[in-house]
Design a protein around this motif. Structure first.
Motif, PDB file in Angstrom:
ATOM      1  N   THR A  98      33.477  38.474  37.912  1.00  0.00           N
ATOM      2  CA  THR A  98      34.857  38.369  38.380  1.00  0.00           C
ATOM      3  C   THR A  98      34.933  38.791  39.837  1.00  0.00           C
ATOM      4  O   THR A  98      34.623  39.926  40.173  1.00  0.00           O
ATOM      5  CB  THR A  98      35.760  39.274  37.535  1.00  0.00           C
ATOM      6  N   GLY A  99      35.347  37.866  40.673  1.00  0.00           N
ATOM      7  CA  GLY A  99      35.519  38.175  42.083  1.00  0.00           C
ATOM      8  C   GLY A  99      36.920  38.673  42.344  1.00  0.00           C
ATOM      9  O   GLY A  99      37.736  37.975  42.949  1.00  0.00           O
ATOM     10  N   GLY A 100      37.235  39.833  41.848  1.00  0.00           N
ATOM     11  CA  GLY A 100      38.584  40.358  42.015  1.00  0.00           C
ATOM     12  C   GLY A 100      39.579  39.615  41.154  1.00  0.00           C
ATOM     13  O   GLY A 100      39.284  39.219  40.021  1.00  0.00           O
ATOM     14  N   ARG A 101      40.754  39.339  41.703  1.00  0.00           N
ATOM     15  CA  ARG A 101      41.851  38.778  40.932  1.00  0.00           C
ATOM     16  C   ARG A 101      41.781  37.262  40.784  1.00  0.00           C
ATOM     17  O   ARG A 101      42.695  36.652  40.219  1.00  0.00           O
ATOM     18  CB  ARG A 101      43.174  39.185  41.596  1.00  0.00           C
ATOM     19  N   ALA A 102      40.719  36.638  41.289  1.00  0.00           N
ATOM     20  CA  ALA A 102      40.612  35.180  41.230  1.00  0.00           C
ATOM     21  C   ALA A 102      39.952  34.708  39.944  1.00  0.00           C
ATOM     22  O   ALA A 102      39.592  33.540  39.834  1.00  0.00           O
ATOM     23  CB  ALA A 102      39.850  34.664  42.446  1.00  0.00           C
ATOM     24  N   GLY A 103      39.781  35.596  38.967  1.00  0.00           N
ATOM     25  CA  GLY A 103      39.223  35.174  37.687  1.00  0.00           C
ATOM     26  C   GLY A 103      37.716  35.068  37.729  1.00  0.00           C
ATOM     27  O   GLY A 103      37.081  35.345  38.735  1.00  0.00           O
ATOM     28  N   GLY A 104      37.122  34.635  36.636  1.00  0.00           N
ATOM     29  CA  GLY A 104      35.674  34.573  36.523  1.00  0.00           C
ATOM     30  C   GLY A 104      35.095  33.325  37.164  1.00  0.00           C
ATOM     31  O   GLY A 104      35.492  32.217  36.816  1.00  0.00           O
ATOM     32  N   ASP A 105      34.136  33.524  38.075  1.00  0.00           N
ATOM     33  CA  ASP A 105      33.521  32.359  38.719  1.00  0.00           C
ATOM     34  C   ASP A 105      32.189  31.987  38.070  1.00  0.00           C
ATOM     35  O   ASP A 105      31.667  30.902  38.337  1.00  0.00           O
ATOM     36  CB  ASP A 105      33.363  32.563  40.229  1.00  0.00           C
TER      37      ASP A 105
ATOM     38  N   MET B  94      45.740  30.686  34.797  1.00  0.00           N
ATOM     39  CA  MET B  94      45.489  32.099  34.584  1.00  0.00           C
ATOM     40  C   MET B  94      46.022  32.866  35.782  1.00  0.00           C
ATOM     41  O   MET B  94      45.793  32.456  36.927  1.00  0.00           O
ATOM     42  CB  MET B  94      43.986  32.334  34.419  1.00  0.00           C
ATOM     43  N   GLN B  95      46.745  33.967  35.519  1.00  0.00           N
ATOM     44  CA  GLN B  95      47.252  34.773  36.629  1.00  0.00           C
ATOM     45  C   GLN B  95      46.459  36.058  36.734  1.00  0.00           C
ATOM     46  O   GLN B  95      46.161  36.700  35.732  1.00  0.00           O
ATOM     47  CB  GLN B  95      48.763  35.039  36.481  1.00  0.00           C
ATOM     48  N   GLY B  96      46.094  36.402  37.979  1.00  0.00           N
ATOM     49  CA  GLY B  96      45.353  37.627  38.247  1.00  0.00           C
ATOM     50  C   GLY B  96      46.148  38.607  39.091  1.00  0.00           C
ATOM     51  O   GLY B  96      45.582  39.536  39.666  1.00  0.00           O
ATOM     52  N   THR B  97      47.450  38.408  39.167  1.00  0.00           N
ATOM     53  CA  THR B  97      48.290  39.283  39.986  1.00  0.00           C
ATOM     54  C   THR B  97      48.684  40.551  39.246  1.00  0.00           C
ATOM     55  O   THR B  97      48.673  41.647  39.804  1.00  0.00           O
ATOM     56  CB  THR B  97      49.548  38.526  40.449  1.00  0.00           C
ATOM     57  N   HIS B  98      49.076  40.408  37.984  1.00  0.00           N
ATOM     58  CA  HIS B  98      49.588  41.531  37.192  1.00  0.00           C
ATOM     59  C   HIS B  98      48.608  41.834  36.067  1.00  0.00           C
ATOM     60  O   HIS B  98      48.157  40.933  35.355  1.00  0.00           O
ATOM     61  CB  HIS B  98      50.948  41.185  36.596  1.00  0.00           C
ATOM     62  N   TRP B  99      48.261  43.103  35.872  1.00  0.00           N
ATOM     63  CA  TRP B  99      47.371  43.479  34.769  1.00  0.00           C
ATOM     64  C   TRP B  99      48.202  43.746  33.518  1.00  0.00           C
ATOM     65  O   TRP B  99      49.230  44.428  33.611  1.00  0.00           O
ATOM     66  CB  TRP B  99      46.562  44.724  35.143  1.00  0.00           C
ATOM     67  N   PRO B 100      47.835  43.231  32.317  1.00  0.00           N
ATOM     68  CA  PRO B 100      46.610  42.462  32.095  1.00  0.00           C
ATOM     69  C   PRO B 100      46.712  41.020  32.564  1.00  0.00           C
ATOM     70  O   PRO B 100      47.779  40.415  32.480  1.00  0.00           O
ATOM     71  CB  PRO B 100      46.451  42.518  30.578  1.00  0.00           C
ATOM     72  N   TRP B 101      45.630  40.501  33.110  1.00  0.00           N
ATOM     73  CA  TRP B 101      45.577  39.103  33.495  1.00  0.00           C
ATOM     74  C   TRP B 101      45.791  38.252  32.250  1.00  0.00           C
ATOM     75  O   TRP B 101      45.295  38.595  31.167  1.00  0.00           O
ATOM     76  CB  TRP B 101      44.228  38.788  34.140  1.00  0.00           C
ATOM     77  N   THR B 102      46.529  37.168  32.395  1.00  0.00           N
ATOM     78  CA  THR B 102      46.880  36.362  31.245  1.00  0.00           C
ATOM     79  C   THR B 102      46.688  34.869  31.532  1.00  0.00           C
ATOM     80  O   THR B 102      46.757  34.425  32.685  1.00  0.00           O
ATOM     81  CB  THR B 102      48.342  36.611  30.824  1.00  0.00           C
ATOM     82  N   PHE B 103      46.451  34.141  30.450  1.00  0.00           N
ATOM     83  CA  PHE B 103      46.244  32.701  30.497  1.00  0.00           C
ATOM     84  C   PHE B 103      47.442  31.971  29.905  1.00  0.00           C
ATOM     85  O   PHE B 103      48.162  32.512  29.046  1.00  0.00           O
ATOM     86  CB  PHE B 103      45.015  32.310  29.665  1.00  0.00           C
ATOM     87  N   GLY B 104      47.605  30.716  30.309  1.00  0.00           N
ATOM     88  CA  GLY B 104      48.524  29.834  29.620  1.00  0.00           C
ATOM     89  C   GLY B 104      47.926  29.401  28.284  1.00  0.00           C
ATOM     90  O   GLY B 104      46.770  29.704  27.974  1.00  0.00           O
TER      91      GLY B 104
END
Lengths: 117, 111
Positions: A98-105, B94-104
């Protein structure tokens, strides 16, 4: 090219502990976050948590009381433990870089864990 | 948790047709650093998810340029300019802004 491979038992009894390991090859754990994500059969994806290579962890509050993620930089591995499992924990478990908040690459191929007696 | 709502959930298409998938979040996805952490993943049948797009519109290495992402705030879109057979699968925002990250919930693309 970074590759990830999950390993661990495919069958776990209810109330016991699910333990999985992700082995990383083709790169080091340094400077990245390393995640566990799961997908129940036929359903969507859930982020379980992630760990920085230094050991800092972030857990999904829905699982926080039952989950531990750890890292072993000497073996280039990180691990997942889920305590007190039930049938609801039956899922394909993926590890990912995971590269930070950009999800798993980069993702592993996944391992199916079934909770059943 | 931030709820990600995709539409449609199923998208039957003909080869060569364009496709568009919508993703809406229950909260703004603009992070304190100014970035918007909205990402798109493709999951082909029997495979692991693969990231296609990160931070709204940045294509990952090796992703064909027929895939594009756009949007802002709470409203985002993934577009495929001309669908090919290899595009069959389920697409997740998928959003990575707010924890926990969540998917559609996922959008199933079928040919």
């Amino acid at each position: 090219q970074v590759q990830l491979q999950e390993s661990g038992p495919g069958l776990v009894k209810p109330s016991e502990t699910l333990s999985l390991t992700c082995t990383v090859s083709g790169g080091s754990l340094s400077n990245y976050y390393w995640s566990w994500i799961r997908q129940p059969p036929g359903k969507g994806l859930e982020w379980i948590g992630y760990i920085f290579y230094t050991g800092s962890t972030y857990y999904n509050p829905s699982l926080k009381s039952r989950v531990t993620i750890s890292v072993d930089t000497s073996k280039n591995q990180f691990s997942l433990k889920v305590n007190s499992v039930t049938a609801a924990d039956t899922a394909m478990y993926y590890c990912a870089r995971t590269g930070g908040r950009a999800g798993g690459d980069h993702w592993g191929q996944g391992t199916l864990v079934t909770v059943s007696s | 948790d931030v709820v990600m709502t995709q539409s449609p959930l199923s998208l039957p298409l003909t080869l060569g047709q364009p496709a568009s998938i919508s993703c809406r979040s229950s909260q703004s996805l603009v992070y304190s650093d100014g970035n918007t952490y909205l990402n798109w993943f493709q999951q082909r049948p029997g495979q692991s998810p693969r990231r296609l797009i990160y931070k709204v519109s940045n294509r990952d290495s090796g992703v064909p340029d027929r895939f594009s992402g756009s949007g802002s705030g709470t409203d985002f879109t993934l577009k495929i300019s001309r669908v090919e057979a290899e595009d069959v699968g389920v697409y997740y925002c998928m959003q990575g802004t707010h924890w926990p990250w969540t998917f559609g919930q996922g959008t199933k693309v079928e040919i």
